[in-house]
Scaffold this active site. Structure first.
Site, PDB file in Angstrom:
ATOM      1  CG  ASP A 133      -3.448   9.701  10.525  1.00  0.00           C
ATOM      2  OD1 ASP A 133      -4.541  10.122  10.095  1.00  0.00           O
ATOM      3  OD2 ASP A 133      -2.541   9.301   9.775  1.00  0.00           O
ATOM      4  CE  LYS A 149       4.496   4.737   7.069  1.00  0.00           C
ATOM      5  NZ  LYS A 149       3.592   5.141   8.188  1.00  0.00           N
ATOM      6  CG  PHE A 174       3.616  12.429   3.512  1.00  0.00           C
ATOM      7  CD1 PHE A 174       4.132  13.564   2.912  1.00  0.00           C
ATOM      8  CD2 PHE A 174       2.402  12.524   4.181  1.00  0.00           C
ATOM      9  CE1 PHE A 174       3.460  14.770   2.976  1.00  0.00           C
ATOM     10  CE2 PHE A 174       1.723  13.729   4.260  1.00  0.00           C
ATOM     11  CZ  PHE A 174       2.251  14.853   3.651  1.00  0.00           C
ATOM     12  N   GLY A 207       0.608   5.828   0.779  1.00  0.00           N
ATOM     13  CA  GLY A 207      -0.125   7.026   1.169  1.00  0.00           C
ATOM     14  C   GLY A 207       0.491   8.241   0.514  1.00  0.00           C
ATOM     15  CG  ASN A 223      -3.589   5.052   9.669  1.00  0.00           C
ATOM     16  OD1 ASN A 223      -3.049   4.684   8.625  1.00  0.00           O
ATOM     17  ND2 ASN A 223      -3.688   6.326  10.001  1.00  0.00           N
ATOM     18  CG  ASP A 251       0.393   6.190   9.406  1.00  0.00           C
ATOM     19  OD1 ASP A 251       1.326   6.904   9.796  1.00  0.00           O
ATOM     20  OD2 ASP A 251      -0.166   6.343   8.309  1.00  0.00           O
ATOM     21  N   GLY A 286       0.835  -1.199   0.000  1.00  0.00           N
ATOM     22  CA  GLY A 286       0.000   0.000   0.000  1.00  0.00           C
ATOM     23  C   GLY A 286       0.865   1.242   0.000  1.00  0.00           C
ATOM     24  CB  VAL A 326       3.725  -0.454   3.403  1.00  0.00           C
ATOM     25  CG1 VAL A 326       4.096  -1.655   4.266  1.00  0.00           C
ATOM     26  CG2 VAL A 326       3.484   0.768   4.275  1.00  0.00           C
TER      27      VAL A 326
END
Length: 415
Positions: A245, A146, A128, A126, A250, A284, A124, A131
């Site tokens: 978050d 990550k 920034f 995001g 997450n 995360d 996956g 992974v």
């Protein structure tokens, strides 16, 4: 007509020259090492000892000790920098600003990630980060690695990754928090920037991924998730931290739970109305912060799960109720999973939700009432993580929060 003056001793016969080999250069004596005087050696070099040496016609011990080649200084071993982890070691002389260690750009082209791990697939990504599933080459054990999507070229970007490494290390070990096994920086392939790596526990899909596949979650599954995430938040809040978050993307399903569901032909997190036994893990920690501290970055998290007080003031982290931001986001995540449609990012419905207007037709009214408390407009009216664990809805057996007690010691990063 010519007169030559020379010494007879310098003359050599022709036959002597022809018979004698070329003289070798004179070997030089190696200087004797410098003797180190014991402590108080200056006192030993007294005038009495000097006078005795002179009368005996011998050089003094002090002149012997000071003669010869000086000793070669021992090179001091350089240690890499070790920045303080503000989540583990508190200090009153600063505001818990993350101090980035020095750059690692002088290590050459060696890549620990490429050398030690075989990258298999992307799990996956995001805004920034991304992974990967990577297998350790020597042991064959798979991990989730990550790393950053854009090269790290600024101090602020490095501090953001350092923040996540230290925050996640501080909350280890906990059964409902993703495990951290190692973390490091290294130069990227170009050599003019850096890459950050976090070696994480390999989990299954996230609840966000399950939601995007249009898999409808049952009420019991949501209750299981709420109870386990409340346990994780209690661990975080007890350390004076805020996650900031919390969202379905997450919250991960433990790999054993996912494999059990997939092997039975059922999608992950899909089961009967009773407890499915899924284990959920929170991950995360890139936005995590000490309550009242300064943020490593500028992001405030996903607006769909953002509490109303965060929209009104930028000083909400110093209100003493910063932990209730996580409670609101957890309630909003459960609300989204139960209603089966994505929460709005703005508009009238967005503000209605933050005003306490929550509707779940056909759902358990006790569960709806709990979500309303978790998403109350006033943060002081929201329950704490410990109060959630003690609620009769999440803990009908009345065993309290003790069943999710975790070790207080952080995970050694060298493991």
């Amino acid at each position: 007509m010519f007169r030559m003056d020379y010494e007879p001793s310098s003359m050599q016969l022709d036959d002597e020259i022809s018979r004698s080999p070329m003289p070798s250069p004179r070997a030089q004596k190696r200087p004797r090492p410098l003797k180190v005087l014991p402590s108080g050696g200056e006192e030993e070099c007294s005038s009495q000892s000097l006078s005795q040496s002179r009368s005996a016609g011998e050089p003094s011990t002090c002149s012997k000790a000071l003669s010869g080649r000086p000793p070669i200084p021992k090179l001091r071993e350089m240690q890499p920098p070790m920045p303080r982890n503000p989540y583990l070691v508190r200090a009153d002389d600063d505001s818990h600003v993350f101090q980035a260690s020095q750059s690692c750009l002088n290590r050459g082209n060696y890549s620990r990630f490429l050398w030690d791990y075989h990258q298999e697939a992307e799990l996956g990504h995001g805004n920034f980060s991304k992974v990967y599933r990577a297998v350790h080459r020597l042991t064959g054990v798979p991990f989730a690695i990550k790393t950053n999507r854009s090269p790290i070229t600024t101090l602020q970007a490095r501090n953001m990754w350092l923040n996540e490494m230290q925050a996640l290390a501080a909350v280890q070990h906990h059964p409902h928090i993703v495990g951290l096994y190692d973390a490091w920086f290294e130069p990227d392939l170009r050599g003019d920037a850096e890459q950050a790596y976090l070696k994480l526990e390999l989990c299954g899909d996230s609840l966000g991924g399950v939601f995007k596949r249009r898999v409808q979650l049952k009420e019991q599954e949501v209750l299981d998730m709420l109870r386990q995430m409340a346990s994780a938040l209690k661990r975080i809040h007890d350390l004076g931290m805020v996650h900031l978050d919390i969202k379905p993307d997450n919250i991960y399903i433990a790999l054993e739970s996912s494999q059990a569901n997939y092997s039975s032909g059922m999608p992950a997190c899909s089961g009967s109305s009773s407890s499915t036994g899924n284990v959920y893990k929170l991950g995360d920690f890139g936005l995590a912060i000490v309550q009242g501290g300064q943020r490593a970055g500028t992001s405030e998290g996903d607006s769909k799960y953002l509490a109303p007080e965060a929209l009104k003031s930028r000083d909400f982290l110093n209100s003493g109720l910063a932990d209730r931001l996580d409670i609101f986001a957890l309630g909003a995540s459960a609300y989204e999973l139960l209603r089966g449609s994505e929460l709005p990012k703005n508009g009238q419905v967005y503000h209605d939700i933050r005003a306490g207007k929550i509707f779940l037709p056909g759902s358990n009214q006790r569960l709806v009432g709990l979500l309303k408390k978790m998403m109350a407009p006033d943060p002081a009216q929201r329950p704490t993580a410990e109060q959630l664990l003690r609620s009769s809805l999440l803990n009908p057996a009345g065993s309290g929060a003790g069943q999710f007690q975790a070790h207080q010691s952080p995970l050694p990063l060298s493991q």
